[in-house]
Write an enzyme that holds these catalytic residues in place. Structure first.
Site, PDB file in Angstrom:
ATOM      1  CE  LYS A  39     -18.073 -22.711  11.457  1.00  7.57           C
ATOM      2  NZ  LYS A  39     -17.165 -23.844  11.122  1.00  7.57           N
ATOM      3  CD  GLU A  85     -30.725 -23.963   0.935  1.00 10.71           C
ATOM      4  OE1 GLU A  85     -31.291 -25.075   0.842  1.00 10.71           O
ATOM      5  OE2 GLU A  85     -30.962 -23.018   0.182  1.00 10.71           O
ATOM      6  CB  CYS A 136     -28.400 -31.803   1.800  1.00  8.74           C
ATOM      7  SG  CYS A 136     -28.058 -30.896   0.292  1.00  8.74           S
ATOM      8  CD  GLU A 150     -29.162 -35.483   6.355  1.00  5.26           C
ATOM      9  OE1 GLU A 150     -28.979 -34.894   7.431  1.00  5.26           O
ATOM     10  OE2 GLU A 150     -29.143 -34.912   5.255  1.00  5.26           O
TER      11      GLU A 150
END
Ligand code: NAD
Length: 493
Positions: free
Chosen positions: A197, A271, A305, A402
């Site tokens: 997906k 992850e 990331c 983040e």
């Protein structure tokens, strides 16, 4: 340096591999459909619900196409197709599986130009990044794992192993095709079938990959692509016959998936996010460090990331380094992702732009000092100037959360011990960087930094032979290298 790593670039390491036409003509390389269906059992099929969503170009806000939204019934059909295909796939000789995988790798390589343009169009990243970083890495991953397909007994050192069956794979929007390759390649190499997906804002390259799978006559059902948003992802992750869930995305969603499938016996790899420290010592080659810092945070608009989003600089050189950094930031060209001279493209979505703006506002309100590179931003689309904050402390939100945008938070330190303490003062543990001219200091730091990857005098270097993944709230499991194969098999003993 390994052979493979020579083929992969880092930010601002541009080859002039293709002589790109100006943006309007570059676009002609891609034949967009007005509507994209789901890819199930080797065919493009309409969704049960009849529902479609739009994917837009973040640099122009133009609607590029409508894309099918998969519901539970579609996910179920994809899993059924994958199960059937997997039984036939695993019955093939390993060398036959390898041949299919090499064919896929070659076909993607031949179509790299089209895929790179599509990636920039749908996701907003500069063409020189999709061309020189993403696509070469996509191909490197496919080739690398094709090589493992008939050598798994060697990989698992003679222990008995078996594939898991159907893998449900959910990926984010920052490296759409690269994340698809990271997921699909090891799964197929180990004898599994996949239902993937893609993220809702960047579904197009995965769907063009589906076309390639069809064209090269990959066994139908081995790779299935179901498009949609969070509910589609949730249906896939919790489908009873999905034996392995591989997720790349935010820590929040990772947590939800982990609790949704707890006790189900599914194998899981996560992850997740990061807030990497990029540590610069006074003895570092500062000009080289500046390039590494720029690449570390502005590569892919900071939608990375493992971005070096916290710069930790030794106090004695902080002033000099920040001045050099600002000078270099003034030269960054922000604009049309399809222009080969663009350094910083569009922010991936309106929602992400709002998140960045919100965190930047918090930085200002909490007393850090903001500096944004002076640049003219296009009137339409989603844009944010490369920005740094100085005077940041670890209590500021911009040091802890983040931002996932082109925003760097600068902190200072006096001793190596203090640098380690500040670098590790985060819930994340994905990556870190160290800049010093002393090898012994790099090793000393690498032993103490709590991160899955530590780069020394470089940043954002990737290689399919090297396992990548996090610790702490950046997730668990590794992708790439021999370690990455473990996630797709059951090993006895
Ligand atoms: P996200 O978590 O919002 O979405 C990721 C994917 O999960 C999308 O496909 C989304 O549709 C799907 N999803 C959303 N809700 C879901 C649910 N409840 N169940 C199942 N699937 C669901 O993340 P994002 O905004 O697309 O990506 C940015 C995040 O990804 C950042 O936090 C970044 O650090 C992380 N990321 C990590 C890595 C890594 O390797 N560690 C790599 C790239 C991105």
């Amino acid at each position: 340096m390994t052979e493979a790593s020579k083929t992969t670039g880092s930010l601002f390491e541009f080859g002039s591999k293709w002589d790109y036409a100006p943006a309007p003509e570059a676009r002609d390389w891609v034949k967009l459909q007005s509507r994209y269906e789901l890819f199930i059992g080797g065919k493009f099929v309409a969704p049960h619900s009849g529902r479609y969503f739009q994917t837009v170009s973040p640099s122009t806000e133009e609607v590029l196409a409508e894309v099918a939204e998969a519901d539970e019934a579609d996910v179920d059909a994809a899993v059924a197709a994958a199960e059937e295909a997997q039984r036939a796939w695993v019955a093939l000789r390993p060398s036959e599986r390898a041949k299919y995988m090499f064919r896929l790798a070659r076909a993607v390589q031949e179509r790299s130009r089209e895929l790179a343009i599509l990636e920039s169009l749908d996701g907003g990243k500069p063409i020189k990044e999709s061309r020189d970083v993403d696509l070469p890495l996509v191909c490197a991953h496919l080739f690398y794992h094709a090589g493992w397909a008939d050598k798994l007994d060697l990989a698992f050192q003679g222990r008995a192993w078996r594939p898991l069956g159907v893998a449900g794979q959910i990926i984010p929007w920052n490296f759409p095709l690269l994340m698809a390759a990271w997921k699909i390649a090891p799964a197929l190499a180990c004898g599994n079938a996949v239902v993937l997906k893609p993220a809702e804002t960047t579904p197009l390259t995965a769907l063009h990959l589906a076309r390639i799978c069809q064209e090269i006559e990959l066994p139908p059902g081995l790779v299935n692509i179901v498009t949609g948003a969070g509910t589609t992802g949730a249906a896939l992750a919790s489908h009873a016959r999905v034996k392995k869930v591989a997720f790349t995305g935010s820590t929040d969603v990772g947590r939800k998936i982990q609790s949704a499938i707890a006790g189900s016996g599914k194998k899981l790899t996560l992850e997740l996010g990061g807030k990497a420290a990029n540590v610069v010592f006074g003895d570092a080659a500062l000009d080289q460090a500046v390039e590494g810092i720029i690449g570390g945070i502005f590569f892919n608009q900071g939608h990375v990331c493992c971005a070096g989003s916290r710069l930790l600089v030794e106090e004695s050189v902080a002033e000099e380094l920040i001045a050099k950094l600002k000078d270099r930031m003034r030269t960054l060209r922000v604009g049309d992702p399809l222009d080969k001279n663009t350094d910083v493209g569009a922010i991936n979505s309106k929602a992400q732009l709002e998140t960045i703006r919100g965190l930047v506002r918090s930085g200002e309100e909490e007393g850090a000092e903001r500096w944004s590179a002076p640049c003219e931003l296009p009137g339409k689309g989603f844009w944010f100037s490369p920005t740094i904050f100085t005077g940041v402390t670890n209590t500021h939100r911009i040091a802890r959360e983040e931002i996932f945008g082109p925003v760097l938070s600068v902190l200072t330190f006096r001793t190596a011990e203090e640098a380690v303490e500040k670098a590790n003062n985060t819930m994340y543990g994905l990556s870190a960087g160290v800049w010093t001219s002393k090898g012994s200091k790099s090793f000393w730091m690498a032993q103490r930094l709590r991160a899955g990857v530590v780069w020394a005098n470089t940043f954002n270097k990737f290689d399919p032979t090297a396992p990548f993944g996090g610790i702490k709230e950046s997730g668990f499991g590794r992708e790439g290298g021999r370690h990455g194969l473990n996630a797709y098999v059951e090993i006895e003993g």
